[in-house]
Design a protein around this motif. Structure first.
Motif, short mmCIF file in Angstrom:
data_model
loop_
_atom_site.label_atom_id
_atom_site.label_comp_id
_atom_site.label_asym_id
_atom_site.label_seq_id
_atom_site.Cartn_x
_atom_site.Cartn_y
_atom_site.Cartn_z
N LYS A 224 0.81 -1.22 0.00
CA LYS A 224 0.00 0.00 0.00
C LYS A 224 0.84 1.27 0.00
CE LYS A 224 -3.93 -2.10 2.41
NZ LYS A 224 -4.81 -2.05 3.61
N GLY A 225 2.12 1.16 0.31
CA GLY A 225 2.97 2.35 0.39
C GLY A 225 2.56 3.22 1.57
N GLY A 226 2.96 4.49 1.50
CA GLY A 226 2.65 5.43 2.57
C GLY A 226 3.62 5.33 3.72
N HIS A 227 3.66 6.37 4.55
CA HIS A 227 4.52 6.40 5.73
C HIS A 227 5.95 6.02 5.37
CE1 HIS A 227 0.74 5.59 8.43
NE2 HIS A 227 0.69 6.77 7.81
N GLU A 228 6.44 6.58 4.27
CA GLU A 228 7.68 6.08 3.67
C GLU A 228 8.90 6.24 4.57
OE1 GLU A 228 8.34 7.39 -0.33
OE2 GLU A 228 6.30 6.92 -0.95
N VAL A 229 9.00 7.37 5.23
CA VAL A 229 10.18 7.61 6.07
C VAL A 229 10.17 6.65 7.26
CG1 VAL A 229 11.41 9.30 7.47
CG2 VAL A 229 10.28 10.01 5.36
N TYR A 230 9.03 6.53 7.92
CA TYR A 230 8.91 5.64 9.06
C TYR A 230 9.13 4.19 8.64
CZ TYR A 230 6.84 3.41 13.18
OH TYR A 230 6.63 2.63 14.29
N ARG A 231 8.49 3.79 7.53
CA ARG A 231 8.67 2.43 7.03
C ARG A 231 10.14 2.11 6.82
NH1 ARG A 231 4.38 -0.52 4.83
NH2 ARG A 231 2.45 0.64 4.47
N GLY A 232 10.82 3.03 6.16
CA GLY A 232 12.22 2.80 5.85
C GLY A 232 13.08 2.66 7.09
N SER A 233 12.77 3.46 8.11
CA SER A 233 13.56 3.38 9.34
C SER A 233 13.37 2.04 10.04
CB SER A 233 13.19 4.53 10.29
OG SER A 233 11.88 4.37 10.83
N LYS A 234 12.15 1.51 10.02
CA LYS A 234 11.89 0.22 10.66
C LYS A 234 12.46 -0.93 9.83
CE LYS A 234 9.79 1.58 14.40
NZ LYS A 234 10.35 1.34 15.75
N SER A 235 12.43 -0.80 8.51
CA SER A 235 13.08 -1.82 7.68
C SER A 235 14.58 -1.85 7.93
CB SER A 235 12.81 -1.55 6.19
OG SER A 235 11.44 -1.70 5.88
N ALA A 236 15.17 -0.67 8.07
CA ALA A 236 16.59 -0.59 8.39
C ALA A 236 16.87 -1.22 9.75
CB ALA A 236 17.06 0.86 8.37
N LEU A 237 16.03 -0.93 10.72
CA LEU A 237 16.18 -1.52 12.04
C LEU A 237 16.15 -3.05 11.95
CD1 LEU A 237 16.18 -1.46 15.18
CD2 LEU A 237 13.68 -1.28 15.04
N ASN A 238 15.19 -3.58 11.20
CA ASN A 238 15.08 -5.03 11.05
C ASN A 238 16.35 -5.61 10.43
OD1 ASN A 238 12.52 -4.69 12.05
ND2 ASN A 238 11.45 -5.24 10.15
#
Length: 237
Positions: free
Chosen positions: A153-167
């Motif tokens: 769905k996309g959206g919340h791109e900055v937050y999503r990216g930070s959590k993907s990086a964390l993972n």
């Protein structure tokens, strides 16, 4: 006032427990008989101070800005004689405009989110891991939005990216510690009504936090890294 000090009770160190999910997790753990050390960033009174009043002798407050490496070192030194069954890193943030794309966010805000959500938690874990026994548990509050496979769905791109990086960073940490007995957890709690989640979130703290703590405790004694939702179900990377 509830339940006086019990030195034989299990202990959890929650990084980011002044409000929201972290504070609610602290309250739930206290209600289940755990002792809690929780961190707050500022010197003002918080909801964690209310728990200190309610659970005399079972809650300790420490100050920590997770983005400051010197403060992480200082916290480790202050707690050097303590042992925690669980270390859980809850601190996190988001950019102000969740609708902006990654190309639209300012460099300054992007850096702030990435440092707080991805770099700082790993620094905390690396710095404080010695406070957790080899058969203990280290966990971090991730997000289902950190899943690359589930992003349709996309959206919340900055937050999503930070959590993907964390993972990704946590998987690297797990790879460096493969074969060890310690349990590692990335927890995706769902969209919950907190200051970070906002008033339109699907779920409330009362219905979700017991499930979050259930999943956290059920991971004890199970070595290796898992990425789970609050019901204990595996989340796709």
């Amino acid at each position: 006032m509830k339940n006086s000090s019990n030195d034989s009770a299990p202990a959890i160190l929650i990084i980011g427990a002044s409000r929201g999910l972290g504070n609610a997790m602290a309250a739930e753990c206290l209600n289940r008989g755990w002792n809690v050390v929780g961190t707050v960033r500022d010197s003002i009174r918080t909801e964690l101070h209310d728990l200190v009043d309610e659970y005399a002798g079972r809650v300790q407050i420490e100050h920590l800005d997770v983005t400051d490496p010197d403060q992480i070192t200082a916290l480790c030194n202050r707690l050097s004689t303590r042992c925690f069954d669980i270390l859980f890193v809850n601190a996190g943030t988001a950019n102000n405009n969740q609708d902006e794309t990654i190309a639209e966010v300012s460099t300054e805000e992007f850096i702030q989110v990435m440092i707080t959500n991805a770099l700082a938690p790993m620094r905390v874990i690396e710095g404080l891991q010695g406070l957790v026994p080899t058969d203990g548990l280290i966990g971090i509050m991730s997000s289902g939005q950190g899943s690359i496979a589930n992003n349709d769905k996309g959206g919340h791109e900055v937050y999503r990216g930070s959590k993907s990086a964390l993972n990704q960073y946590m998987r690297s940490y797990a790879a460096r510690h493969v074969g060890e007995r310690r349990a590692l957890l990335l927890l995706a709690p769902g969209w919950i009504r907190t200051a970070l989640g906002g008033p339109d979130a699907t779920f409330g703290l009362e219905e979700t936090v017991p499930e979050i703590v259930n999943t956290l405790l059920s991971k004890q004694g199970k070595p290796g890294l898992e990425y789970l939702d609050r019901m204990g179900r595996t989340v796709s990377w």
